[in-house]
Design an enzyme around this catalytic site. Structure first.
Site, mmCIF file in Angstrom:
data_model
loop_
_atom_site.group_PDB
_atom_site.id
_atom_site.type_symbol
_atom_site.label_atom_id
_atom_site.label_comp_id
_atom_site.label_asym_id
_atom_site.label_seq_id
_atom_site.Cartn_x
_atom_site.Cartn_y
_atom_site.Cartn_z
ATOM 1 N N GLU A 206 -14.790 -4.172 -2.870
ATOM 2 C CA GLU A 206 -15.305 -3.393 -1.729
ATOM 3 C C GLU A 206 -16.165 -4.212 -0.773
ATOM 4 O O GLU A 206 -17.272 -3.822 -0.405
ATOM 5 C CB GLU A 206 -16.061 -2.161 -2.245
ATOM 6 C CG GLU A 206 -15.179 -1.277 -3.117
ATOM 7 C CD GLU A 206 -15.906 -0.098 -3.760
ATOM 8 O OE1 GLU A 206 -17.103 0.094 -3.497
ATOM 9 O OE2 GLU A 206 -15.255 0.640 -4.524
ATOM 10 N N ASN A 248 -10.307 -6.111 -4.547
ATOM 11 C CA ASN A 248 -10.095 -4.683 -4.789
ATOM 12 C C ASN A 248 -10.892 -3.848 -3.783
ATOM 13 O O ASN A 248 -12.058 -4.119 -3.524
ATOM 14 C CB ASN A 248 -10.606 -4.371 -6.212
ATOM 15 C CG ASN A 248 -10.217 -2.999 -6.715
ATOM 16 O OD1 ASN A 248 -9.059 -2.606 -6.617
ATOM 17 N ND2 ASN A 248 -11.173 -2.259 -7.254
ATOM 18 N N HIS A 284 -7.683 6.196 -4.183
ATOM 19 C CA HIS A 284 -8.252 7.532 -4.401
ATOM 20 C C HIS A 284 -7.737 8.383 -3.237
ATOM 21 O O HIS A 284 -8.294 8.363 -2.140
ATOM 22 C CB HIS A 284 -9.785 7.458 -4.425
ATOM 23 C CG HIS A 284 -10.298 6.575 -5.522
ATOM 24 N ND1 HIS A 284 -10.169 6.924 -6.850
ATOM 25 C CD2 HIS A 284 -10.905 5.365 -5.508
ATOM 26 C CE1 HIS A 284 -10.690 5.957 -7.609
ATOM 27 N NE2 HIS A 284 -11.141 5.012 -6.811
ATOM 28 N N GLU A 313 -6.840 2.201 -9.209
ATOM 29 C CA GLU A 313 -7.721 3.340 -9.561
ATOM 30 C C GLU A 313 -7.109 4.662 -9.086
ATOM 31 O O GLU A 313 -7.799 5.518 -8.531
ATOM 32 C CB GLU A 313 -9.104 3.153 -8.910
ATOM 33 C CG GLU A 313 -9.777 1.842 -9.254
ATOM 34 C CD GLU A 313 -11.170 1.678 -8.654
ATOM 35 O OE1 GLU A 313 -11.738 2.669 -8.156
ATOM 36 O OE2 GLU A 313 -11.685 0.552 -8.681
ATOM 37 N N ASP A 315 -5.948 8.225 -8.310
ATOM 38 C CA ASP A 315 -6.108 9.654 -8.601
ATOM 39 C C ASP A 315 -5.741 10.426 -7.342
ATOM 40 O O ASP A 315 -5.729 9.873 -6.245
ATOM 41 C CB ASP A 315 -7.498 10.026 -9.158
ATOM 42 C CG ASP A 315 -8.674 9.429 -8.401
ATOM 43 O OD1 ASP A 315 -8.570 9.257 -7.174
ATOM 44 O OD2 ASP A 315 -9.708 9.146 -9.039
#
Ligand code: 9MR
Length: 403
Positions: A206, A248, A284, A313, A315
């Site tokens: 990030e 990432n 996400h 990650e 979802d």
């Protein structure tokens, strides 16, 4: 049979999306409100004399047809994939720790071949004081993984969040900051380098700002300038020349400015021969955002740079505008179609040799960070709290098995 199922899922999901687009949401589109116009008063007509109404014969009532719940037939995701299929796990002494939860252990061994520590391999956990490294929980997880044939994706080394306060408040010259950061990376990556279980790292997490695609003004940037990136990857590669090294970040598939900034940053590093193997798309996302074509386009840009793509990650939220208090079948099917679409996009766009894998960010809906972060009910993952599979699991399986 499978084709019928996929079609039914997609058709249901499509009708749900159309419905949401037409009427759903509290969003920023102001929908004109229809106000009935007053109609002219009709001229009074004499009422006909009332005649007794015949007694109606009751109509037989039609039984409502319940919506069929599609069957979930998948027994193993990882057996369907030719790339790593991972999941974030709690470890250590947490109530939902993979070390002690037999329900979660059964799911992981059936469906996954890689795990990421959701928290316990972050800097605050493994490097709590300047001269203290704390590997107990991480070693326990890595040993569990090794004993169960799972690889570990290391998350994460250099981040602005979940670092110990000694690190945030570190005071030193740029040279001392560089030594501090490099020692941190060298010690941690070196600790796991010989085990062949930790196969990859999110080295920097990030680093790009959401608003303009420029470098985020983290403690690393403030103290070392943009050179911290090259230093971090170089130190990681020196400590483990086998592990794949990723950059990432979140919102890379739905924010063109951010993706452009991230890829320009990575390209500059590659031009200077800094070792980076791929981009981690956190993903996400929601059932309707980003668009499928934005996701595909984002993967394609990374593939065009010759880098690996790893979904790190994943979802999928379902309750952004719906105010659901329980997961409806309609929302669950839309979510499953979304999971399927993302996995298909991944397989279509990313050639086999650049597939770093697909990982979901937690096991059960109750394990997920989403309800807490969003401040509402959410059901973002592949399993219910009682460990039963959701339609989303079948969605991923269908995405992995479609031609
Ligand atoms: O899921 C993690 C949650 O348990 C932690 O409280 C949170 C702290 O920042 O981090 C969550 O994981 C994040 C991940 O490390 C980096 N990408 C975003 C994830 C969700 O916030």
């Amino acid at each position: 049979m499978m084709v019928v199922r996929i079609f039914a899922s997609v058709a249901l999901a499509a009708s749900f999306l159309v419905l949401s687009a037409c009427g759903g949401g509290s969003g920023d589109n102001s929908v004109p409100v229809f106000t009935p116009q007053p109609t002219a008063e009709p001229s009074p007509t004499p009422e006909p004399a009332a005649t007794p109404a015949p007694t109606p014969t009751p109509e037989p009532t039609a039984e409502p047809t319940p919506e069929p719940t599609p069957e979930i037939t998948v027994t193993s995701l990882s057996e369907l994939a030719d790339f790593p299929i991972g999941v974030a796990v709690a470890a250590g002494g947490a109530g939902n720790s993979i070390i002690t939860s037999t329900g979660r252990q059964a799911i992981v061994s059936a469906h996954f071949d890689q795990v990421t520590a959701e928290n316990i391999m972050k800097p605050a956990y493994m490097h709590p004081a300047e001269s203290t490294y704390s590997y107990g929980q991480a070693d326990e997880l890595v040993n569990y993984a090794a004993a169960n044939g799972l690889a570990v994706h290391g998350h994460t080394l250099v981040w602005h969040s979940q670092i110990a306060s000694w690190m945030t408040n570190y005071s030193g010259t740029p040279a001392q900051w560089q030594t501090m950061m490099e020692s941190h990376i060298t010690n941690i990556v070196g600790h796991f380098a010989d085990d062949d279980v930790v196969v990859s790292w999110d080295v920097v997490n990030e680093a790009i700002s959401d608003s303009n695609g420029a470098l985020r003004e983290s403690v690393w940037y403030e103290n070392l300038g943009e050179d911290y990136l090259a230093m971090a990857y170089t130190a990681a590669r020196a400590a483990d020349d086998d592990a794949l090294l990723f950059y990432n970040d979140y919102n890379l598939s739905g924010n063109g400015t951010k993706l452009t900034g991230a890829l320009a940053m990575v390209q500059n590093l590659l031009d200077d021969d800094v070792p980076i193997d791929g981009i981690g798309f956190q993903m996400h996302v929601s059932s309707g955002w980003p668009t499928n074509s934005d996701i595909r386009g984002a993967f394609q840009r990374v593939v065009d740079m010759g880098l690996r793509v790893k979904i790190t990650e994943l979802d999928v939220t379902v309750n952004d505008n719906e105010n659901l208090t329980e997961l409806t079948l309609e929302a669950e099917i839309a979510q499953a179609a979304r999971y399927q679409q993302i996995v298909e996009a991944y397989r279509d766009v990313v050639p086999a040799h650049l597939r770093g894998g697909v990982s979901v960010w937690g096991i059960t809906d109750g394990d997920s960070w989403l309800p807490n972060f969003k401040g509402r009910d959410e059901w973002g993952l592949l399993f219910n709290d009682n460990f039963s599979p959701k339609q989303a699991l079948q969605g991923v399986a269908d995405g992995l098995s479609s031609p």
